[in-house]
Enzyme design. Structure first.
Site, mmCIF file in Angstrom:
data_model
loop_
_atom_site.group_PDB
_atom_site.id
_atom_site.type_symbol
_atom_site.label_atom_id
_atom_site.label_comp_id
_atom_site.label_asym_id
_atom_site.label_seq_id
_atom_site.Cartn_x
_atom_site.Cartn_y
_atom_site.Cartn_z
ATOM 1 N N CYS A 194 0.656 -1.311 0.122
ATOM 2 C CA CYS A 194 0.017 -0.114 -0.082
ATOM 3 C C CYS A 194 0.754 1.365 -0.181
ATOM 4 O O CYS A 194 1.684 1.598 1.068
ATOM 5 C CB CYS A 194 -0.958 0.063 1.198
ATOM 6 S SG CYS A 194 -1.728 1.610 1.587
ATOM 7 N N CYS A 253 0.145 3.733 2.876
ATOM 8 C CA CYS A 253 0.637 3.218 4.133
ATOM 9 C C CYS A 253 2.188 3.575 4.230
ATOM 10 O O CYS A 253 2.441 3.826 5.330
ATOM 11 C CB CYS A 253 0.303 1.765 4.055
ATOM 12 S SG CYS A 253 -1.370 1.201 3.913
#
Length: 286
Positions: A44, A47
């Protein structure tokens, strides 16, 4: 596991973010105090972008646990908490999820964290600037001394206490809650309901006698009173015991909000925000 214990210890010493590897470790970490959990994925992009800010935030909030959970490695937890977007930040107080922030919104995370931290400390900890008396310490020279709460550290579960050493001198030390008693203005009522105020006093519960020993700090004068005779002051902190319907609450510190005379119950607030009406028999002054 030994790996989890080593990581917890290292994180506690340096206030790093704790990476969770097992569901057991996750539940142990969120069980008490305030915790924020970053549910992330290694693939991600957002993230990865927010990760350094999350680590930096951890160093600014020493009383909060900062955790990370890889949703692909711990799919059971991701499913349990309904994680469908990464990153998702979940906020816990005493094991109960309170709210969440979705997406790489570091300002939202910090604002929410501040609110949750303040709410927890307002109900489940002795308030800052509270006066306490020290007891049951190995160094007997400190027993009976008066201190002031100036802080708290979740990692070591210690209050930071400024101790009055006399002659205008003070000494700061980390103290377990079990070594401190609140100093309060206490009211004791007789069988006719007449109340007597004992100022600047502490109350020690004696399990054998099932009585409080109320001691006036300055004069050292003590009086034995029952739970029904002692009026628990508003905003004081008490320990819960003897609950059968929700035994997980036993042992928790709660804040006294009010007393309902008709029902003969105290309104208390737990660290996770839940309020309840409890009998005096289920409460003991800390």
């Amino acid at each position: 596991s030994s790996r989890d214990r080593r990581e917890r210890k290292r994180a506690q010493m340096s206030k790093e973010v704790i990476h969770i590897h097992t569901e057991e470790d996750f539940r142990a970490q969120i069980a008490s105090g305030v915790a924020v959990v970053d549910f992330f994925a290694t693939w991600c992009g957002p993230c990865k972008a927010i990760a350094p800010q999350y680590v930096q935030m951890a160093s600014s909030y020493p009383t909060v646990k900062f955790l990370k959970v890889d949703v692909d490695a711990l799919k059971g937890l991701a499913h349990e908490y309904g994680i469908r977007a990464m990153p998702t930040f979940k906020f816990f107080r005493n094991g109960k999820v309170q709210t969440e922030v979705k997406g790489a919104n570091i300002q939202g995370v910090e604002q929410t964290l501040y609110v949750q931290k303040q709410a927890y400390e307002d109900s489940a900890l002795l308030p800052q600037d509270s006066k306490v008396v020290l007891h049951s310490l190995t160094n007997a020279n400190f027993n009976g001394k008066v201190g002031t709460i100036v802080g708290y550290t979740t990692n070591y579960e210690r209050y930071i206490v400024s101790i009055d050493m006399g002659d205008g001198k003070t000494k700061k030390a980390g103290m377990k809650a079990s070594k401190l008693r609140q100093i309060l203005d206490l009211q004791v009522k007789d069988s006719n309901g007449k109340k007597t105020i004992i100022s600047f006093a502490s109350a020690e519960w004696d399990d054998d006698k099932t009585l409080y020993e109320v001691t006036e700090i300055k004069s050292k004068k003590s009086t034995m009173v029952s739970k029904s005779e002692l009026v628990i002051p508003k905003n004081s902190r008490v320990k819960v015991s003897g609950l059968k319907s929700d035994s997980s609450r036993n042992g928790q510190l709660v804040k006294i909000h009010d007393y309902v005379k008709d029902a003969d119950r105290y309104i208390v607030e737990f660290g996770d925000g839940k309020k309840a009406k409890l009998k005096v028999s289920n409460l003991t002054l800390a």
